[in-house]
Scaffold this motif. Structure first.
Motif, mmCIF file in Angstrom:
data_model
loop_
_atom_site.group_PDB
_atom_site.id
_atom_site.type_symbol
_atom_site.label_atom_id
_atom_site.label_comp_id
_atom_site.label_asym_id
_atom_site.label_seq_id
_atom_site.Cartn_x
_atom_site.Cartn_y
_atom_site.Cartn_z
ATOM 1 N N THR A 72 11.300 29.112 -44.327
ATOM 2 C CA THR A 72 11.872 30.161 -43.482
ATOM 3 C C THR A 72 12.589 31.241 -44.272
ATOM 4 O O THR A 72 12.875 32.299 -43.729
ATOM 5 N N SER A 73 12.894 31.018 -45.538
ATOM 6 C CA SER A 73 13.642 32.017 -46.288
ATOM 7 C C SER A 73 12.730 33.171 -46.658
ATOM 8 O O SER A 73 11.546 33.004 -46.943
ATOM 9 N N TRP A 74 13.320 34.365 -46.661
ATOM 10 C CA TRP A 74 12.558 35.554 -47.022
ATOM 11 C C TRP A 74 12.104 35.478 -48.474
ATOM 12 O O TRP A 74 11.020 35.950 -48.819
ATOM 13 N N ALA A 75 12.922 34.896 -49.335
ATOM 14 C CA ALA A 75 12.545 34.797 -50.745
ATOM 15 C C ALA A 75 11.270 33.971 -50.913
ATOM 16 O O ALA A 75 10.366 34.349 -51.664
ATOM 17 N N ASN A 76 11.179 32.846 -50.193
ATOM 18 C CA ASN A 76 9.982 32.024 -50.291
ATOM 19 C C ASN A 76 8.770 32.733 -49.708
ATOM 20 O O ASN A 76 7.660 32.629 -50.236
ATOM 21 N N THR A 77 8.983 33.462 -48.621
ATOM 22 C CA THR A 77 7.889 34.223 -48.016
ATOM 23 C C THR A 77 7.372 35.276 -48.983
ATOM 24 O O THR A 77 6.167 35.463 -49.157
ATOM 25 N N GLN A 78 8.307 35.975 -49.608
ATOM 26 C CA GLN A 78 7.918 36.998 -50.578
ATOM 27 C C GLN A 78 7.192 36.388 -51.771
ATOM 28 O O GLN A 78 6.186 36.925 -52.247
ATOM 29 N N THR A 79 7.690 35.257 -52.259
ATOM 30 C CA THR A 79 7.056 34.597 -53.398
ATOM 31 C C THR A 79 5.630 34.196 -53.066
ATOM 32 O O THR A 79 4.705 34.404 -53.861
#
Length: 322
Positions: free
Chosen positions: A181-188
């Motif tokens: 759910t984190s934006w950082a993981n989505t971006q990665t």
């Protein structure tokens, strides 16, 4: 094993075409592309597990293993890889991805494997216009090696490098978790998906003007990059790893590239030294070690012969004081 029941995404079972390492190169290339496609689907679905090195291992350090000046991407197909980062470790399991930032010293070993699920992973590396993508297998107990390698000089390579660099930085300050759910993981995931798609495009681009190198030369380049900091790196050692004589390897390399193999190794070491000298926090002896030199004095002599000045003078002339 993977939890997804979809057989198209069961990467561990997909390893079956490689139960014999005598599989033809075209077939190995086809299956490697299928592995990349399967990972790309998982990245697009948002279910892909992405791992990072343990916190505190983002700087160059002395110890077992090797490092690169560009990021690497490991896609674990089946079996597992035990990574060592100094005193820390990470087990990369089937279906997982590891994004490895530049300058992270690491060593790889293969734990005992289930015979029904042999070790396989895909490794992606891009620097400048050069792209390499190889499928690894277990060449001897505990040791990974190249089963199938494809190298390209391709305009996609700089983009792949940048996407992987951004992925390595994205969320790097947060704890490594599997949260989706984190934006950082989505971006990665999005950045790694872009890089993986770029690799597939480059591998299948029939319009590229670059003439493929002989497999022996392309494999030697990868071995050299992986062992550039090893003080024991030599033409003879590369030949032993390539199952040929040193004279033959040197002849094919020079005939293909126009450069002596020993001179190529020295040039890459000097290019690495120049890049590391741009970091004012690194001492000369650390750079000498990172470039594969046993003594700082020998490193200085080689550097002066190559650049016409000492490392200290080069740094003074090319790097602004911090």
């Amino acid at each position: 094993m993977l939890k997804n029941p979809d057989s198209r995404l069961n990467l561990a079972n997909a390893a079956s075409p490689f139960k014999s390492t005598r599989t033809s190169a075209p077939e190995q290339g086809r299956v490697m592309r299928q592995y990349l496609s399967d990972f790309l689907q998982r990245l697009a679905s948002g279910t892909q597990v992405i791992r990072r090195p343990p916190a505190g291992n983002d700087t160059l350090a002395r110890g077992e293993g090797h490092f690169h000046l560009a990021p690497e991407l490991f896609l674990q197909v089946s079996g597992s890889t035990q990574f060592r980062f100094g005193d820390a470790s990470l087990l990369l399991e089937p279906g997982q991805v590891l994004i490895l930032p530049p300058r992270v010293l690491h060593a790889e070993r293969i734990p005992s494997q289930d015979a029904a699920s042999p070790f396989r992973n895909v490794v992606i590396y891009a620097e400048g216009t050069a792209l390499t993508c190889h499928l690894a297998h277990e060449i001897e107990p505990g040791r990974p090696g190249i089963l199938h390698l494809e190298a390209r000089l391709h305009p996609q390579a700089p983009h792949i490098h940048n996407w992987l660099s951004d992925a390595a930085r994205s969320g790097a300050t947060s704890a490594a978790t599997d949260a989706t759910t984190s934006w950082a993981n989505t971006q990665t995931r999005a950045l790694i998906a872009a890089a993986t798609a770029g690799v597939l495009q480059a591998l299948d681009d029939a319009d590229t003007e670059a003439r493929p190198e002989p497999p022996l030369v392309a494999r030697a380049r990868v071995l050299i990059k992986n062992q550039l900091g090893d003080q024991q790196l030599s033409v003879r050692g590369l030949a032993e790893q390539s199952n040929c004589t040193a004279d033959y390897l040197s002849h094919v390399f020079r005939q293909t590239t126009g450069e002596h193999l020993a001179a190529f190794i020295t040039r890459l070491r000097m290019e690495r030294a120049a890049r590391l000298l741009q970091d004012p926090t690194l001492a000369g002896k650390e750079i000498a070690w990172a470039c594969g030199y046993t003594t700082q004095s020998y490193f200085i002599r080689t550097f002066r012969s190559h650049f016409g000045m000492t490392p200290k003078d080069w740094r003074s002339s090319n790097v602004e004081p911090a």
